[in-house]
Structure formats: C-alpha cells, structure tokens
Motif scaffolding. Structure first.
Motif, mmCIF file in Angstrom:
data_model
loop_
_atom_site.group_PDB
_atom_site.id
_atom_site.type_symbol
_atom_site.label_atom_id
_atom_site.label_comp_id
_atom_site.label_asym_id
_atom_site.label_seq_id
_atom_site.Cartn_x
_atom_site.Cartn_y
_atom_site.Cartn_z
ATOM 1 N N GLY A 298 27.086 28.212 7.841
ATOM 2 C CA GLY A 298 28.402 28.712 7.480
ATOM 3 C C GLY A 298 28.577 30.171 7.856
ATOM 4 O O GLY A 298 28.173 30.611 8.928
ATOM 5 N N SER A 299 29.135 30.942 6.953
ATOM 6 C CA SER A 299 29.393 32.360 7.216
ATOM 7 C C SER A 299 28.114 33.183 7.275
ATOM 8 O O SER A 299 28.154 34.358 7.643
ATOM 9 C CB SER A 299 30.326 32.928 6.138
ATOM 10 N N LEU A 300 26.989 32.581 6.910
ATOM 11 C CA LEU A 300 25.698 33.277 6.945
ATOM 12 C C LEU A 300 24.933 32.974 8.233
ATOM 13 O O LEU A 300 23.714 33.105 8.282
ATOM 14 C CB LEU A 300 24.847 32.883 5.736
ATOM 15 N N VAL A 301 25.656 32.607 9.303
ATOM 16 C CA VAL A 301 24.994 32.230 10.540
ATOM 17 C C VAL A 301 24.214 33.399 11.140
ATOM 18 O O VAL A 301 23.158 33.202 11.760
ATOM 19 C CB VAL A 301 26.027 31.683 11.554
ATOM 20 N N PHE A 302 24.699 34.634 10.921
ATOM 21 C CA PHE A 302 23.953 35.775 11.440
ATOM 22 C C PHE A 302 22.666 36.006 10.659
ATOM 23 O O PHE A 302 21.686 36.522 11.202
ATOM 24 C CB PHE A 302 24.820 37.038 11.425
ATOM 25 N N VAL A 303 22.665 35.630 9.378
ATOM 26 C CA VAL A 303 21.417 35.683 8.611
ATOM 27 C C VAL A 303 20.421 34.676 9.186
ATOM 28 O O VAL A 303 19.225 34.968 9.326
ATOM 29 C CB VAL A 303 21.682 35.392 7.120
ATOM 30 N N ALA A 304 20.919 33.498 9.524
ATOM 31 C CA ALA A 304 20.056 32.486 10.138
ATOM 32 C C ALA A 304 19.503 32.980 11.471
ATOM 33 O O ALA A 304 18.324 32.782 11.783
ATOM 34 C CB ALA A 304 20.833 31.183 10.333
ATOM 35 N N LEU A 305 20.355 33.648 12.260
ATOM 36 C CA LEU A 305 19.907 34.198 13.537
ATOM 37 C C LEU A 305 18.816 35.238 13.320
ATOM 38 O O LEU A 305 17.816 35.279 14.049
ATOM 39 C CB LEU A 305 21.091 34.813 14.285
ATOM 40 N N ALA A 306 18.988 36.082 12.310
ATOM 41 C CA ALA A 306 17.983 37.107 12.015
ATOM 42 C C ALA A 306 16.660 36.483 11.586
ATOM 43 O O ALA A 306 15.582 36.942 11.991
ATOM 44 C CB ALA A 306 18.507 38.048 10.930
ATOM 45 N N ILE A 307 16.729 35.437 10.768
ATOM 46 C CA ILE A 307 15.501 34.772 10.325
ATOM 47 C C ILE A 307 14.783 34.133 11.510
ATOM 48 O O ILE A 307 13.559 34.249 11.654
ATOM 49 C CB ILE A 307 15.821 33.712 9.247
ATOM 50 N N ALA A 308 15.540 33.457 12.364
ATOM 51 C CA ALA A 308 14.938 32.827 13.541
ATOM 52 C C ALA A 308 14.272 33.867 14.432
ATOM 53 O O ALA A 308 13.160 33.678 14.931
ATOM 54 C CB ALA A 308 15.998 32.050 14.326
ATOM 55 N N ALA A 309 14.961 34.995 14.637
ATOM 56 C CA ALA A 309 14.398 36.055 15.474
ATOM 57 C C ALA A 309 13.157 36.657 14.839
ATOM 58 O O ALA A 309 12.179 36.983 15.538
ATOM 59 C CB ALA A 309 15.452 37.140 15.712
ATOM 60 N N LEU A 310 13.167 36.797 13.512
ATOM 61 C CA LEU A 310 12.015 37.374 12.821
ATOM 62 C C LEU A 310 10.789 36.473 12.940
ATOM 63 O O LEU A 310 9.685 36.942 13.233
ATOM 64 C CB LEU A 310 12.362 37.599 11.348
ATOM 65 N N VAL A 311 10.990 35.171 12.735
ATOM 66 C CA VAL A 311 9.867 34.234 12.892
ATOM 67 C C VAL A 311 9.382 34.230 14.340
ATOM 68 O O VAL A 311 8.174 34.201 14.614
ATOM 69 C CB VAL A 311 10.273 32.817 12.449
ATOM 70 N N ALA A 312 10.322 34.284 15.281
ATOM 71 C CA ALA A 312 9.939 34.344 16.688
ATOM 72 C C ALA A 312 9.143 35.608 16.986
ATOM 73 O O ALA A 312 8.167 35.576 17.749
ATOM 74 C CB ALA A 312 11.182 34.286 17.572
ATOM 75 N N TYR A 313 9.516 36.728 16.364
ATOM 76 C CA TYR A 313 8.775 37.970 16.578
ATOM 77 C C TYR A 313 7.351 37.853 16.046
ATOM 78 O O TYR A 313 6.396 38.268 16.702
ATOM 79 C CB TYR A 313 9.483 39.138 15.897
ATOM 80 N N PHE A 314 7.211 37.302 14.850
ATOM 81 C CA PHE A 314 5.867 37.132 14.296
ATOM 82 C C PHE A 314 5.005 36.266 15.223
ATOM 83 O O PHE A 314 3.841 36.575 15.500
ATOM 84 C CB PHE A 314 5.934 36.482 12.909
ATOM 85 N N ASN A 315 5.595 35.181 15.685
ATOM 86 C CA ASN A 315 4.853 34.287 16.581
ATOM 87 C C ASN A 315 4.519 34.988 17.896
ATOM 88 O O ASN A 315 3.420 34.820 18.439
ATOM 89 C CB ASN A 315 5.677 33.025 16.855
ATOM 90 N N ALA A 316 5.475 35.743 18.419
ATOM 91 C CA ALA A 316 5.234 36.457 19.672
ATOM 92 C C ALA A 316 4.141 37.494 19.509
ATOM 93 O O ALA A 316 3.305 37.691 20.402
ATOM 94 C CB ALA A 316 6.525 37.118 20.148
ATOM 95 N N ASN A 317 4.138 38.179 18.367
ATOM 96 C CA ASN A 317 3.104 39.174 18.100
ATOM 97 C C ASN A 317 1.723 38.534 18.074
ATOM 98 O O ASN A 317 0.774 39.039 18.691
ATOM 99 C CB ASN A 317 3.405 39.877 16.773
ATOM 100 N N SER A 318 1.609 37.414 17.387
ATOM 101 C CA SER A 318 0.326 36.709 17.333
ATOM 102 C C SER A 318 -0.074 36.192 18.711
ATOM 103 O O SER A 318 -1.243 36.283 19.112
ATOM 104 C CB SER A 318 0.401 35.550 16.329
ATOM 105 N N SER A 319 0.904 35.656 19.449
ATOM 106 C CA SER A 319 0.616 35.152 20.791
ATOM 107 C C SER A 319 0.138 36.270 21.706
ATOM 108 O O SER A 319 -0.803 36.099 22.491
ATOM 109 C CB SER A 319 1.862 34.493 21.394
ATOM 110 N N ALA A 320 0.781 37.444 21.618
ATOM 111 C CA ALA A 320 0.410 38.566 22.483
ATOM 112 C C ALA A 320 -0.996 39.058 22.176
ATOM 113 O O ALA A 320 -1.773 39.366 23.084
ATOM 114 C CB ALA A 320 1.424 39.692 22.321
ATOM 115 N N ARG A 321 -1.344 39.148 20.909
ATOM 116 C CA ARG A 321 -2.693 39.601 20.537
ATOM 117 C C ARG A 321 -3.751 38.644 21.065
ATOM 118 O O ARG A 321 -4.790 39.061 21.581
ATOM 119 C CB ARG A 321 -2.804 39.724 19.021
ATOM 120 N N LEU A 322 -3.486 37.372 20.930
ATOM 121 C CA LEU A 322 -4.455 36.373 21.391
ATOM 122 C C LEU A 322 -4.529 36.329 22.911
ATOM 123 O O LEU A 322 -5.614 36.193 23.495
ATOM 124 C CB LEU A 322 -4.076 35.002 20.836
#
Length: 391
Positions: free
Chosen positions: A24-48
């Motif tokens: 709904g109107s919180l779609v940008f919150v959803a986008l932020a959460i998706a990006a945050l999880v993607a960042y965490f995963n990217a950080n772990s992937s880069a270290r490995l």
C-alpha cells in the motif's frame, strides 16, 4: 555490467505493482527493507568472494566454511531457483515482445543467450554493457516524462491500510528485483585481480541499482498514485501513456532488460553447476571447459535445455515464487558462512541481520511457493544423503 544487467532487468518493470498491492502506501518502506537485506547479503558475499576468488559463489563458501552438505544446499538452491528465474525472464520477454506467443519467443531468446554465453564471459560482459546502457536510457525517459506529467494527476496517495506482513511481502517481491549481485561472485576464476574486482563490482552494482529503483518508483508513483500503481500490470508503460510512442519505448526497454537479466542468470547458473560437477555433486560430464572459449560449455548447454523445458511447462508467477524462496535460502547460507569468518560483534553483526532478513522474507512469500521450495530443497538434501551413504 553483468551485475547491473541481472538487477536492472525485468524486476523494475514488473515488481513495483505487486509490491504496491501488498504494501500500500508503505511501498517505499518495503523498498528500503528489500534494499537493506540486499546490502547485508552483498556485504557478506563481498567478504567471502575476497577470500575465495573462485567460481561457485555460495556453493563454494558454504562448503569451505560450513561443510559439504551446506555447500550443496546452497548450490542446489541457486541452480534450481535461478533456473526458474531464467524461465521467468524468458517468459517476460515473450509477454512484452509478442503477446499470445510468449513461449515461442522465450525459447528463441534462451537459445540466443546460451549462444552468447557459450563464447565467453568477455563477450557476455560486452553484451551486458550495451543492454544496461539502453535500459538506463529508457528508465531516464520514464522518469522525465512521468515527473513532467505528474501535475495533471490527482491521485497521488493511498488510504489503503496494510499490516506489517503486507510490508514484508512487498519487500520480498522487491527483493527479487535486487538479487543479481551474486552473479558477480560466481566469476572468480574469469576476472583479473578478483580479490579487488569482485567486492568493488558488487558494491557499485548494488548502489547504482538502488538509486535507479528509488527514482523510478518515485516518478511512477507521482503519476499513478499507490492505488493506481497497484491496479496495473505494466506500471512504467502506463506512467508514460500520455506521450505518443513512449509506451512502446518502455515495452522495448522491458524486453531488453529481461534479456539482460537472462544473460547474467544463465551465466551464473552454469558456473555454479560447473563447480558442483567438479566436486562430484553433479555429473562429471558438466565439469569440462571448452578448449577455445575457456567456458564450461556443457554446463551452459544443459542449463539452456532445462530453461527451455521450464518455459514450455510453467507459468511466470509460479517460476518467480519458487525462485524467490530458493534464492533466499541461498543467501541464508551466504550470511551464515560470513558469520564464521571472524569472531566478535562487529564482524558478525551484518551476517546475522542478513540471515534474519532472508528467513523473514522467505516465510512471507505465498504458501505454495514456500511449500514447493521446501519440497525441492528436501529432494536435493535426500539426494545428497543417499550419495554420501553410497560413497
């Protein structure tokens, strides 16, 4: 460019509408959460990737850090999940290019992409560069046209009330559009100076993608509003429909974007299949490198054949749902592997958040996707156990 082609693909053309319907109107919150999880995963992937600059991605990391079983689960989840993603991208191309003949177009596109990847990663990167450049131009046109036209639209907000589960479901749908950076980590044996190149490529690709998605989402929402966005299946085309010819430009951009994502997806799946075959988890006939092009050509051909089979027998929605669950499982193993690299709160904070994010987004997917995902992972685990007992 390979990472950008994987992320800035069909997801931005298709994921915004279902995400808005869920969040709904919180779609940008959803986008932020998706990006945050993607960042965490990217950080772990880069270290490995910096420590293990070899082909295989999380299949390799899980094997080295957690043991052969968890490496196999990661590789199995990646191969089956991303094979389904390949089918989804191919069907997306067909849906935009020739409605009513989606499967025929999809088969032709898979054959073409397999041929490009067959002749080597250098040519694949060149093709990805061309595709990404064109898609970015199309998205820039969407942003300009939408923002100029926004003044004549009256519905910019939504009164829809959604719960936290809806926001998480929207984040899970948008995460599908981010999941491309792992493709870079599977190319450790085919790039120069991988310890430096791979982490930088992951960071740049994810950062550029996040900025592009945020700007495009803002522009489309300024025209359609949340309710209007949630009600259409082709939001970017609808956002520019008032300008003659712009809608067709967007449709062409969607076809090119989905083709670019397919190009990188097939590349990553074939490399992981090659690594698993080299370690004896898949048939050894896939662990062969072409003497001239220096690519795992048999793995390329087998992956292409499997994608064509899926294109002929599954639909787009089923392919995306199953792929999301399997890919989140893959990144869960990535984060747990990164957690073992060094003790201490500072080193383990990001991998823990990434692992929790993967689990939360996975369980918010549709029940059928979760069920079939668990079944296929259980089949893979059972196969591994039988093979291990026999050997």
């Amino acid at each position: 460019m390979i990472g950008l082609a994987a992320m800035i693909g069909a997801g931005i053309f298709a994921a915004l509408a279902p995400a808005a319907a869920a969040a709904g109107s919180l779609v940008f919150v959803a986008l932020a959460i998706a990006a945050l999880v993607a960042y965490f995963n990217a950080n772990s992937s880069a270290r490995l990737a910096a420590i293990y600059p070899e082909s295989g991605g999380t299949y390799l990391y899980g094997t080295r850090r957690l043991g052969p079983f968890w490496g196999f689960i990661a590789g199995w989840g990646f191969v089956v999940g991303k094979t389904a993603s390949c089918a989804a991208m191919a069907l997306t191309v067909g849906a935009y290019a020739w409605p009513g003949n989606e499967r025929l177009v999809a088969v032709v596109v898979v054959l073409a992409v397999t041929g490009i990847n067959y002749v080597g990663v250098q040519k694949s990167a060149q093709a990805a560069r061309i595709i990404v450049s064109f898609v970015l131009l199309v998205l820039a046109a969407v942003v300009v046209i939408a923002l100029l036209d926004a003044g004549g639209v009256k519905a910019h907000s939504s009164a829809t009330t959604v719960g936290f589960a809806g926001v998480l479901q929207g984040a899970g749908l948008l995460f599908f559009a981010f999941a491309g950076y792992a493709r870079i980590a599977t190319l450790g044996e085919e790039v120069q100076n991988p310890k430096r190149t791979i982490p930088r490529a992951i960071g740049w690709a994810l950062g550029i993608t996040l900025v592009v998605y945020g700007i495009v989402a803002l522009a489309v929402l300024s025209v359609l509003g949340v309710d209007g966005l949630a009600a259409v299946s082709d939001p970017l085309a609808q956002a520019v429909a008032s300008v003659p010819g712009a809608e067709w430009l967007v449709r062409v951009g969607a076809v090119v974007a989905a083709t670019g994502a397919l190009l990188s997806l097939v590349l990553g799946v074939s490399r992981t299949s090659f690594a698993m075959a080299r370690d004896g988890h898949l048939t050894s006939s896939l662990a062969v490198v072409h003497p001239r092009f220096h690519v795992p050509h048999r793995a390329e051909l087998v992956v292409g054949a499997c994608v064509i089979a899926l294109v002929l027998f599954v639909d787009l929605r089923g392919a995306i749902g199953f792929s999301s669950f399997a890919v989140l499982t893959y990144y869960l193993v990535t984060n747990v592997s990164a957690w073992t690299l060094a003790p201490g709160f500072k080193s383990r904070f990001v991998p823990v958040l990434g692992a929790v994010g993967c689990v939360v987004l996975a369980v918010t997917l549709p029940a059928s996707s979760v069920l079939w995902g668990m079944v296929v992972l259980a089949v893979g685990a059972g196969t591994y156990w039988v093979r291990h007992r026999l050997t």
